[in-house]
Scaffold this motif. Structure first.
Motif, PDB file in Angstrom:
ATOM      1  N   CYS A 127      11.404   2.067 -14.978  1.00  0.00           N
ATOM      2  CA  CYS A 127      10.608   1.865 -14.181  1.00  0.00           C
ATOM      3  C   CYS A 127      10.256   3.146 -13.199  1.00  0.00           C
ATOM      4  O   CYS A 127      11.202   3.654 -12.945  1.00  0.00           O
ATOM      5  CB  CYS A 127      10.656   0.451 -13.238  1.00  0.00           C
ATOM      6  N   VAL A 128       9.004   3.477 -12.601  1.00  0.00           N
ATOM      7  CA  VAL A 128       8.665   4.251 -11.820  1.00  0.00           C
ATOM      8  C   VAL A 128       8.054   3.655 -10.486  1.00  0.00           C
ATOM      9  O   VAL A 128       7.539   2.386 -10.507  1.00  0.00           O
ATOM     10  CB  VAL A 128       7.775   5.389 -12.389  1.00  0.00           C
ATOM     11  N   VAL A 129       7.868   4.421  -9.477  1.00  0.00           N
ATOM     12  CA  VAL A 129       7.373   3.863  -8.000  1.00  0.00           C
ATOM     13  C   VAL A 129       6.213   3.207  -8.250  1.00  0.00           C
ATOM     14  O   VAL A 129       5.765   1.965  -7.867  1.00  0.00           O
ATOM     15  CB  VAL A 129       7.210   4.977  -7.178  1.00  0.00           C
ATOM     16  N   ALA A 130       5.145   3.675  -9.177  1.00  0.00           N
ATOM     17  CA  ALA A 130       3.730   2.910  -9.302  1.00  0.00           C
ATOM     18  C   ALA A 130       3.939   1.581 -10.000  1.00  0.00           C
ATOM     19  O   ALA A 130       2.959   0.776  -9.658  1.00  0.00           O
ATOM     20  CB  ALA A 130       2.806   3.729 -10.091  1.00  0.00           C
ATOM     21  N   ASP A 131       4.838   1.420 -10.910  1.00  0.00           N
ATOM     22  CA  ASP A 131       5.143   0.309 -11.411  1.00  0.00           C
ATOM     23  C   ASP A 131       5.422  -0.708 -10.653  1.00  0.00           C
ATOM     24  O   ASP A 131       4.823  -2.204 -10.741  1.00  0.00           O
ATOM     25  CB  ASP A 131       6.272   0.257 -12.620  1.00  0.00           C
ATOM     26  N   VAL A 132       6.321  -0.455  -9.786  1.00  0.00           N
ATOM     27  CA  VAL A 132       6.906  -1.532  -8.851  1.00  0.00           C
ATOM     28  C   VAL A 132       5.568  -2.011  -7.788  1.00  0.00           C
ATOM     29  O   VAL A 132       5.472  -2.882  -7.435  1.00  0.00           O
ATOM     30  CB  VAL A 132       7.984  -0.972  -8.000  1.00  0.00           C
ATOM     31  N   GLN A 133       5.017  -0.654  -7.263  1.00  0.00           N
ATOM     32  CA  GLN A 133       3.960  -0.734  -6.455  1.00  0.00           C
ATOM     33  C   GLN A 133       3.008  -2.081  -6.897  1.00  0.00           C
ATOM     34  O   GLN A 133       2.224  -2.733  -6.064  1.00  0.00           O
ATOM     35  CB  GLN A 133       3.268   0.313  -6.032  1.00  0.00           C
ATOM     36  N   ALA A 134       2.427  -1.707  -8.111  1.00  0.00           N
ATOM     37  CA  ALA A 134       1.498  -2.565  -9.187  1.00  0.00           C
ATOM     38  C   ALA A 134       2.043  -3.973  -9.264  1.00  0.00           C
ATOM     39  O   ALA A 134       1.183  -4.742  -9.306  1.00  0.00           O
ATOM     40  CB  ALA A 134       1.021  -1.705 -10.171  1.00  0.00           C
ATOM     41  N   SER A 135       3.263  -4.036  -9.276  1.00  0.00           N
ATOM     42  CA  SER A 135       3.771  -5.349  -9.909  1.00  0.00           C
ATOM     43  C   SER A 135       4.090  -6.358  -8.411  1.00  0.00           C
ATOM     44  O   SER A 135       3.967  -7.636  -8.862  1.00  0.00           O
ATOM     45  CB  SER A 135       5.035  -5.293 -10.507  1.00  0.00           C
ATOM     46  N   PHE A 136       4.133  -5.722  -7.380  1.00  0.00           N
ATOM     47  CA  PHE A 136       4.738  -6.861  -6.249  1.00  0.00           C
ATOM     48  C   PHE A 136       3.729  -6.343  -5.261  1.00  0.00           C
ATOM     49  O   PHE A 136       3.682  -5.603  -4.460  1.00  0.00           O
ATOM     50  CB  PHE A 136       6.186  -6.434  -5.870  1.00  0.00           C
ATOM     51  N   PRO A 137       2.586  -7.472  -4.763  1.00  0.00           N
ATOM     52  CA  PRO A 137       1.654  -7.251  -4.053  1.00  0.00           C
ATOM     53  C   PRO A 137       2.255  -7.311  -2.678  1.00  0.00           C
ATOM     54  O   PRO A 137       3.405  -7.843  -2.197  1.00  0.00           O
ATOM     55  CB  PRO A 137       0.914  -8.693  -3.960  1.00  0.00           C
ATOM     56  N   GLY A 138       1.702  -6.221  -1.682  1.00  0.00           N
ATOM     57  CA  GLY A 138       2.354  -6.273  -0.298  1.00  0.00           C
ATOM     58  C   GLY A 138       3.348  -5.104  -0.361  1.00  0.00           C
ATOM     59  O   GLY A 138       4.145  -5.004   0.767  1.00  0.00           O
ATOM     60  N   ALA A 139       3.706  -4.599  -1.481  1.00  0.00           N
ATOM     61  CA  ALA A 139       4.940  -3.658  -1.528  1.00  0.00           C
ATOM     62  C   ALA A 139       4.656  -2.575  -0.592  1.00  0.00           C
ATOM     63  O   ALA A 139       3.488  -2.012  -0.468  1.00  0.00           O
ATOM     64  CB  ALA A 139       5.184  -2.787  -2.924  1.00  0.00           C
ATOM     65  N   ALA A 140       5.584  -1.805   0.088  1.00  0.00           N
ATOM     66  CA  ALA A 140       5.346  -0.844   1.172  1.00  0.00           C
ATOM     67  C   ALA A 140       6.321   0.122   0.766  1.00  0.00           C
ATOM     68  O   ALA A 140       7.556   0.418   0.438  1.00  0.00           O
ATOM     69  CB  ALA A 140       5.690  -1.293   2.337  1.00  0.00           C
TER      70      ALA A 140
END
Length: 178
Positions: A127-140
């Motif tokens: 996974c890359v940063v954008a994957d986690v950002q897109a998959s978990f709403p509210g990610a900071a």
């Protein structure tokens, strides 16, 4: 000693070892490399980036980029360069160059749209940063604790987590707080 794709991958792994030593050990074993080769690649890369600036060290190690194009950021237009690396299929190593040619950022990205991943699918080096950002709403997003480290905080089932990345590539997940 020539410095090419293999040595570049090992230099990246040297920094990844900060957060995921076991995965790096498996990676260098899969490459048929040694810890001494890992250290030598890191040392040589460090010398190269102090002598040559901008994307010159990346081009010297990786050759011409597979992708090259403009990337607008507000009133600025930057240049994006990307290379595929054998140890991380499906991902590309991206360099973002400012209008003056200076290297502003370098990290792994997924070509096209980010991948949707579940909590259970968070796997080191996939996974890359954008994957986690897109998959978990509210990610900071958070700065990491060392050069080329990054973090993304998110909640899952009421618990707080911090996904840790090196060069934008997911390394491990830490529970935050209680």
């Amino acid at each position: 000693m020539e410095f090419g794709v293999r040595q570049f991958e090992l230099a990246l792994m040297h920094r990844m070892r900060d957060l995921n030593a076991e995965r790096v050990a498996a990676g260098i074993e899969a490459m048929g490399a040694s810890r001494a080769e890992l250290r030598a690649a890191h040392t040589q890369w460090t010398r190269m980036i102090h002598v040559r600036k901008g994307a010159a060290p990346l081009r010297a190690a990786l050759g011409p980029p597979a992708h090259r194009g403009p990337q607008p950021f507000g009133s600025l237009t930057c240049e994006v360069l990307r290379w595929a690396l054998p140890s991380w299929p499906g991902l590309e190593y991206e360099a973002l160059l400012g209008p003056d040619g200076g290297l502003w950022n370098q990290w792994f990205v997924r070509p096209g749209a980010p991948a949707a991943v579940t909590f259970e699918e968070l796997t080191a080096w996939r996974c890359v940063v954008a994957d986690v950002q897109a998959s978990f709403p509210g990610a900071a997003h958070r700065e990491g604790q060392a050069p080329h480290h990054w973090a993304v905080d998110f909640t899952h089932e009421g618990a707080a987590y911090r996904a840790r990345f090196v060069y934008g590539l997911y390394q491990r997940l830490d529970r935050v707080g209680g």
